[in-house]
Write an enzyme that holds these catalytic residues in place. Sequence first.
Site, PDB file in Angstrom:
ATOM      1  N   THR A  81      42.597 -10.520 -34.344  1.00  0.00           N
ATOM      2  CA  THR A  81      42.542  -9.090 -34.026  1.00  0.00           C
ATOM      3  C   THR A  81      43.145  -8.714 -32.669  1.00  0.00           C
ATOM      4  O   THR A  81      43.235  -9.554 -31.796  1.00  0.00           O
ATOM      5  CB  THR A  81      41.034  -8.747 -34.033  1.00  0.00           C
ATOM      6  OG1 THR A  81      40.572  -8.948 -35.336  1.00  0.00           O
ATOM      7  CG2 THR A  81      40.714  -7.381 -33.560  1.00  0.00           C
ATOM      8  N   ARG A 113      35.903  -6.673 -48.322  1.00  0.00           N
ATOM      9  CA  ARG A 113      35.214  -7.135 -47.105  1.00  0.00           C
ATOM     10  C   ARG A 113      35.677  -6.345 -45.865  1.00  0.00           C
ATOM     11  O   ARG A 113      36.864  -6.145 -45.638  1.00  0.00           O
ATOM     12  CB  ARG A 113      35.502  -8.630 -46.904  1.00  0.00           C
ATOM     13  CG  ARG A 113      34.830  -9.227 -45.667  1.00  0.00           C
ATOM     14  CD  ARG A 113      35.756  -9.273 -44.481  1.00  0.00           C
ATOM     15  NE  ARG A 113      35.164 -10.006 -43.356  1.00  0.00           N
ATOM     16  CZ  ARG A 113      35.668 -10.005 -42.130  1.00  0.00           C
ATOM     17  NH1 ARG A 113      36.753  -9.345 -41.862  1.00  0.00           N
ATOM     18  NH2 ARG A 113      35.088 -10.680 -41.166  1.00  0.00           N
ATOM     19  N   GLY A 163      35.115  -6.285 -41.623  1.00  0.00           N
ATOM     20  CA  GLY A 163      34.581  -7.062 -40.503  1.00  0.00           C
ATOM     21  C   GLY A 163      33.960  -6.181 -39.440  1.00  0.00           C
ATOM     22  O   GLY A 163      33.566  -5.039 -39.705  1.00  0.00           O
ATOM     23  N   ASP A 164      33.885  -6.719 -38.247  1.00  0.00           N
ATOM     24  CA  ASP A 164      33.240  -6.009 -37.139  1.00  0.00           C
ATOM     25  C   ASP A 164      34.151  -4.987 -36.463  1.00  0.00           C
ATOM     26  O   ASP A 164      33.670  -4.059 -35.812  1.00  0.00           O
ATOM     27  CB  ASP A 164      32.779  -7.008 -36.077  1.00  0.00           C
ATOM     28  CG  ASP A 164      33.959  -7.804 -35.524  1.00  0.00           C
ATOM     29  OD1 ASP A 164      34.771  -8.314 -36.342  1.00  0.00           O
ATOM     30  OD2 ASP A 164      34.095  -7.922 -34.294  1.00  0.00           O
ATOM     31  N   THR A 167      36.885  -9.854 -30.635  1.00  0.00           N
ATOM     32  CA  THR A 167      37.641 -10.585 -31.648  1.00  0.00           C
ATOM     33  C   THR A 167      36.870 -11.841 -32.002  1.00  0.00           C
ATOM     34  O   THR A 167      36.313 -12.491 -31.117  1.00  0.00           O
ATOM     35  CB  THR A 167      39.054 -10.953 -31.163  1.00  0.00           C
ATOM     36  OG1 THR A 167      39.651 -11.829 -32.141  1.00  0.00           O
ATOM     37  CG2 THR A 167      39.061 -11.648 -29.816  1.00  0.00           C
ATOM     38  N   GLY A 168      36.816 -12.147 -33.268  1.00  0.00           N
ATOM     39  CA  GLY A 168      36.084 -13.346 -33.659  1.00  0.00           C
ATOM     40  C   GLY A 168      35.601 -13.242 -35.088  1.00  0.00           C
ATOM     41  O   GLY A 168      36.054 -12.372 -35.843  1.00  0.00           O
ATOM     42  N   GLY A 202      33.836 -11.922 -37.689  1.00  0.00           N
ATOM     43  CA  GLY A 202      33.234 -10.592 -37.735  1.00  0.00           C
ATOM     44  C   GLY A 202      31.811 -10.523 -38.236  1.00  0.00           C
ATOM     45  O   GLY A 202      31.022  -9.706 -37.768  1.00  0.00           O
TER      46      GLY A 202
HETATM   47  N1  ASP Z   1      36.847  -9.826 -36.017  1.00  0.00           N
HETATM   48  C1  ASP Z   1      37.829  -9.718 -37.048  1.00  0.00           C
HETATM   49  C2  ASP Z   1      37.141  -9.653 -38.388  1.00  0.00           C
HETATM   50  O1  ASP Z   1      36.195 -10.369 -38.609  1.00  0.00           O
HETATM   51  C3  ASP Z   1      38.778 -10.846 -37.074  1.00  0.00           C
HETATM   52  C4  ASP Z   1      39.373 -11.190 -35.770  1.00  0.00           C
HETATM   53  O2  ASP Z   1      38.863 -10.881 -34.705  1.00  0.00           O
HETATM   54  O3  ASP Z   1      40.423 -11.787 -35.767  1.00  0.00           O
HETATM   55  O4  ASP Z   1      37.611  -8.941 -39.236  1.00  0.00           O
END
Ligand code: ASP
Length: 350
Positions: free
Chosen positions: A215, A243, A245-246, A266-267, A269
């Site tokens: 992200t 789906r 994410g966060d 970022t991470g 989610g």
């Molecule tokens: N946080 C994002 C998600 O889970 C993915 C990412 O940070 O790369 O959709």
Amino acid sequence: MKNLLNYTIAAAILGFCSTTTTLEAKEQTNQPPIAIAIHGGAGTIERSKFTPAKEKAYRAKLKEAVEAGYAVLNKGGESLDAVTAAINVLENSPMFNAGKGAVYTHNETHQLDASIMDGKNRQAGAVAGVERIENPINLARLVMEKSVHVMLSGQGAEQFAVTQGVPLVDNKIFDTAKRFKALQKAKAKMQKAKSLNKDYQAAHQALPVEYKVGTVGAVALDKNGNIAAGTSTGGMTNKRFGRIGDSPVIGAGTFAENESCAVSATGHGEYFIRYNVAADICARVKYQGKTIEQAGKEVIHDVLMPVGGTGGVIILDNKGNMSLPFNTKGMYRASKSSTSPTYVGIFKQD
Ligand code: ASP
């Protein structure tokens, strides 16, 4: 007249990393501080996986993005405009998992999520699962400013975009060969997990972290003391069933409030939603009087890490302090402020 710039790069905190810029900006010029930090995703980003040319290209794009945002602030522009300017550069680059270069869903399409928040008044806007919007962060901003809602999803969000004069693009413009290859690899890995009788959830859990991160985001402080945060993503490789994410979830992937802090995450989610990461960091600042550095370290290293929540955040407060903690091997990141030059980092030791 004191201009104290304390620029600390903590190479390793308990084996993890946090880059912190502490600014006590009692500036000689009496100008209010301005600052911006960006990220381009966290994950298994190790020097051994980079050719010099690849590293140079990533550093150049991160620099371009942070400087595009800073230029807005430097001209007296608003933090919201700096956030969108920086994120647009990253969305338009195929190197990051947002806009062009977004990861593929299970059905070989791209579904994009984004959100933005204004720290001045806690206004927020988000879009989830959009397929035909070139710059989702700009649509999130329109949701905030031109609708009575906070979050719009899928085709409804695209219909709203049309009412705002935003052109719908072909989903194929987000295609890249690199991400397609990653999808094939992810499917093969999940197939293997399934053959071992693991269910979808468990199989997805077994995917290496690089399939779950990438992200982009930005946080900024303008000359009026207003902070803002924004995040944009293609989500997770091989995601299915709509789906989300966060990243488009206010409080999880994005949060901004002038009195505490601005955060973009970022991470993985699912963890960031369950642990309400962005809002938790700002709540620790607000109610426990923690610095952004303490609050970020607690949530990223002490709360998320033990439960397997991999990723990182960029945090900024209304004095221009910035902290960029992550618990992965690396995080694409950059910052610049009225009292610190452009910083670009990729690896833990940067
Ligand atoms: N946080 C994002 C998600 O889970 C993915 C990412 O940070 O790369 O959709």
